[in-house]
Design an enzyme around this catalytic site. Structure first.
Site, mmCIF file in Angstrom:
data_model
loop_
_atom_site.group_PDB
_atom_site.id
_atom_site.type_symbol
_atom_site.label_atom_id
_atom_site.label_comp_id
_atom_site.label_asym_id
_atom_site.label_seq_id
_atom_site.Cartn_x
_atom_site.Cartn_y
_atom_site.Cartn_z
ATOM 1 N N GLU A 249 18.882 -1.089 -26.288
ATOM 2 C CA GLU A 249 19.711 -1.949 -26.804
ATOM 3 C C GLU A 249 20.919 -2.017 -25.959
ATOM 4 O OE1 GLU A 249 18.710 -3.902 -29.241
ATOM 5 O OE2 GLU A 249 16.857 -2.675 -29.957
ATOM 6 N N CYS A 283 27.917 -5.362 -30.139
ATOM 7 C CA CYS A 283 27.121 -5.644 -28.989
ATOM 8 C C CYS A 283 26.756 -7.147 -29.490
ATOM 9 C CB CYS A 283 25.824 -5.027 -28.605
ATOM 10 S SG CYS A 283 24.838 -4.696 -30.148
HETATM 11 P P1 NAD Z 1 29.757 3.849 -21.133
HETATM 12 O O1 NAD Z 1 28.675 2.962 -20.328
HETATM 13 O O2 NAD Z 1 30.367 4.991 -20.131
HETATM 14 O O3 NAD Z 1 28.836 4.327 -22.441
HETATM 15 C C1 NAD Z 1 28.218 3.765 -23.181
HETATM 16 C C2 NAD Z 1 27.521 4.430 -24.321
HETATM 17 O O4 NAD Z 1 26.433 5.183 -23.510
HETATM 18 C C3 NAD Z 1 28.590 5.646 -24.770
HETATM 19 O O5 NAD Z 1 28.157 6.100 -25.940
HETATM 20 C C4 NAD Z 1 28.146 6.905 -23.883
HETATM 21 O O6 NAD Z 1 28.527 8.037 -24.641
HETATM 22 C C5 NAD Z 1 26.783 6.806 -23.420
HETATM 23 N N1 NAD Z 1 26.411 7.182 -22.188
HETATM 24 C C6 NAD Z 1 27.144 7.206 -20.992
HETATM 25 N N2 NAD Z 1 26.515 7.560 -19.970
HETATM 26 C C7 NAD Z 1 25.252 8.143 -20.549
HETATM 27 C C8 NAD Z 1 24.439 9.031 -20.224
HETATM 28 N N3 NAD Z 1 24.084 9.263 -18.704
HETATM 29 N N4 NAD Z 1 23.299 9.503 -20.861
HETATM 30 C C9 NAD Z 1 23.409 9.050 -22.380
HETATM 31 N N5 NAD Z 1 24.468 8.297 -22.700
HETATM 32 C C10 NAD Z 1 25.262 8.121 -22.089
HETATM 33 O O7 NAD Z 1 30.793 2.872 -21.548
HETATM 34 P P2 NAD Z 1 31.908 2.896 -22.601
HETATM 35 O O8 NAD Z 1 33.395 2.967 -22.086
HETATM 36 O O9 NAD Z 1 31.831 4.054 -23.710
HETATM 37 O O10 NAD Z 1 31.678 1.486 -23.419
HETATM 38 C C11 NAD Z 1 31.916 0.288 -22.412
HETATM 39 C C12 NAD Z 1 30.863 -0.669 -22.286
HETATM 40 O O11 NAD Z 1 29.564 -0.335 -23.009
HETATM 41 C C13 NAD Z 1 31.462 -1.792 -23.223
HETATM 42 O O12 NAD Z 1 32.157 -2.777 -22.637
HETATM 43 C C14 NAD Z 1 29.835 -2.391 -23.750
HETATM 44 O O13 NAD Z 1 29.266 -3.194 -22.867
HETATM 45 C C15 NAD Z 1 28.974 -1.253 -23.705
HETATM 46 N N6 NAD Z 1 28.711 -0.893 -25.063
HETATM 47 C C16 NAD Z 1 27.789 -1.425 -25.659
HETATM 48 C C17 NAD Z 1 27.357 -0.964 -27.145
HETATM 49 C C18 NAD Z 1 26.176 -1.667 -27.702
HETATM 50 O O14 NAD Z 1 26.067 -1.555 -28.975
HETATM 51 N N7 NAD Z 1 25.079 -2.104 -27.008
HETATM 52 C C19 NAD Z 1 28.065 -0.017 -27.490
HETATM 53 C C20 NAD Z 1 28.874 0.737 -26.994
HETATM 54 C C21 NAD Z 1 29.502 0.322 -25.559
#
Ligand code: NAD
Length: 475
Positions: A249, A283
């Site tokens: 997702e 999202c």
């Molecule tokens: P990010 O890409 O660093 O992290 C997104 C999520 O993934 C966080 O919860 C993080 O803990 C987790 N994550 C990161 N690397 C991981 C890995 N290697 N293994 C497992 N989990 C991992 O970004 P962020 O700064 O937290 O959020 C930025 C962007 O992420 C937002 O702009 C948005 O596009 C997206 N986002 C989407 C959702 C959603 O509901 N689809 C939720 C949060 C963030």
């Protein structure tokens, strides 16, 4: 009172002793709430062993008995909703009413999946020979590793693990390190409801280390992730190495199409309320607004009035209608988006800047007159910024709406049933709401197409995501 932050492995709550910690910060104040223990490699192995043991017990429990435990967890969640909502607001920032609604909706999801687990039907196909039976039965997929982000601290983790539990799977979940208490309190409801030890395990740590450890383990047969597109692609690659099933997702950039025959004021109010929910960190948040020329000015005016009337503040204050962003990364991202929009000719008609000097507040923002290739129109903003642009024809708006690599949610407003059918067919997305802003319910499938991911949560599809189909030929 915030939560005592702990891991949950094999039925045991484990605190910080001997474990590295990380501060959890209140986004309304920027101050630390508590220290979160990280799981060690030995903890992760123990969680995997516990899940292997838990799978044997839980898969052998009848769907009828599983459902009783899950429904009890839903009841406990409702009883504890006020407490859970407060701690969610403290760690994530959303206003208390939204946090309470998230908790109650989560309880509804549990009830729905608890019942659906009892209807995990197979089918019987007529045999070719006399006295033969060809059967398809659904079995739990096995141990599930789930990873969830910080924007819905309780709903997103529970939507994953309750579907897995309803199907008879066991789970190791890594919830967000930035908002751990929501998931801790959810897991507590299940533990207190009598879920056997080892069936549901909760860990925290460095996300990349934990995900590699769990996805690399042979015992894990299914991955479920909610988060950003780049991380989703990385985890999908790890899952593919072990030929493990995956649900992804990921992000979106949801178009909103307002046709000239819609009521511009009513649609502006409905969609603005959705836009600024959780400060736009959703999202399926509506993120690109295309409005047909003849109603453009009226839509922009009502939308902008709505944005300007929002009261920013700590989500615990009862007058607040929008809280802070969840972390300082989002503040930096909002500033970069606004600067790019301005440099591309965009007009900021509401908000546009950081609010106050404490916490991570950003003003509800509306930007007009910006080109389709600006950052705001092409990168998911994941914050309280709305770009509004005009369009002339149906074909033109469909092409612009479908021009990005994402396809999660979409919205349209029209009073013509013919236009409603046509736009419903033409938009490339996993979900589209026409004349409303609701794309997510316990009983409906939730998921994206294109780079927004694959697989579904919710609905009968959400349960099937955690089952294998086995063909049994009986002669
Ligand atoms: P990010 O890409 O660093 O992290 C997104 C999520 O993934 C966080 O919860 C993080 O803990 C987790 N994550 C990161 N690397 C991981 C890995 N290697 N293994 C497992 N989990 C991992 O970004 P962020 O700064 O937290 O959020 C930025 C962007 O992420 C937002 O702009 C948005 O596009 C997206 N986002 C989407 C959702 C959603 O509901 N689809 C939720 C949060 C963030």
């Amino acid at each position: 009172m915030y939560t005592d932050l702990q891991l949950h492995i094999d039925g045991e709550w484990l605190g910080g002793a001997g474990r590295k910690g990380e501060d959890v910060v209140n986004p309304a104040t920027g101050k630390s709430l508590a220290s979160l223990p990280h799981a060690t490699a030995a903890d992760l192995d123990r969680a995997l062993d516990a899940a292997a043991k838990g799978l044997k017990i839980w898969a052998a429990t009848s769907p009828y008995d599983r459902s009783k435990v899950l429904r009890k967890a839903a009841d406990l969640m409702r009883e504890r909703a006020d407490h859970i909502a407060r701690i969610m607001t403290m760690e994530q920032g959303k206003v208390l009413a939204e946090a309470r609604m998230e908790t109650l909706t989560t309880a509804d999801i549990i009830d729905w999946m608890a019942e659906e687990g009892r209807r995990s039907y197979g089918r019987i196909i007529p045999g070719r020979a006399p006295n033969s039976r060809l059967m398809v039965i659904q079995e739990p997929v096995g141990v599930v590793a789930a990873f969830t982000p910080w924007n819905f601290p309780i709903l997103t983790p529970v939507r994953k693990f309750v579907a897995a539990l309803a199907a008879g799977c066991s789970v190791v979940i890594k919830a967000s390190e930035e908002t751990p208490a929501g998931c801790i309190e959810a897991v507590r409801c299940f533990a207190d409801a009598g879920l056997p030890n080892g069936v549901l395990n909760l860990v925290f740590g460095v996300p990349s280390t934990v995900s590699e450890h769990l996805i690399g383990a042979d015992i894990v047969r299914k991955i479920s992730f909610t988060g950003s597109v780049p991380v989703g692609k990385h985890l999908a690659g790890l899952a593919a190495k072990g030929m493990k099933r995956a649900t992804m997702e990921l992000g979106g950039h949801s178009p909103v199409v307002v046709f000239g025959d819609a009521d511009p004021e009513k649609s502006a109010e409905v969609i603005a309320a959705s836009k600024y929910r959780n400060a736009g960190q959703v999202c399926v948040s509506p993120t690109r607004f295309y409005v047909q020329e003849q109603v453009y000015d009226r839509f922009v005016k009502r939308f902008t009035d709505y944005a300007k009337a929002i009261k920013l503040g700590d989500g615990l204050d009862k007058d607040t209608t929008m809280g802070p962003l969840a972390n300082p990364r989002r503040l930096d991202a909002m500033e970069a988006i606004v600067n790019d929009a301005k440099s591309r000719g965009g007009k900021v008609v509401a908000g546009g800047k950081r609010h106050g000097n404490q916490g991570f507040f950003f003003e509800p923002t509306v930007i007009t007159d910006l080109p389709d290739d600006s950052k705001l129109m092409t990168d998911e903003p994941f914050g309280p910024i709305a770009p509004i642009v005009p369009f002339k024809t149906f074909d033109e708006v469909v092409e612009r709406a479908n021009s990005l690599p994402f396809g999660l949610a979409a919205y349209a407003f029209t009073s013509s049933s013919q236009t409603a059918t046509k736009i419903g067919d033409a938009i490339q997305s996993g979900m589209i709401a026409i004349n409303s802003a609701v794309v997510s319910m316990p009983e409906t499938p939730f998921g994206g197409v294109k780079e927004s991911g694959y697989g579904h949560e919710g609905g009968i599809e959400g349960l099937e995501a955690y089952t294998n189909k086995k063909f049994v030929s009986l002669s």
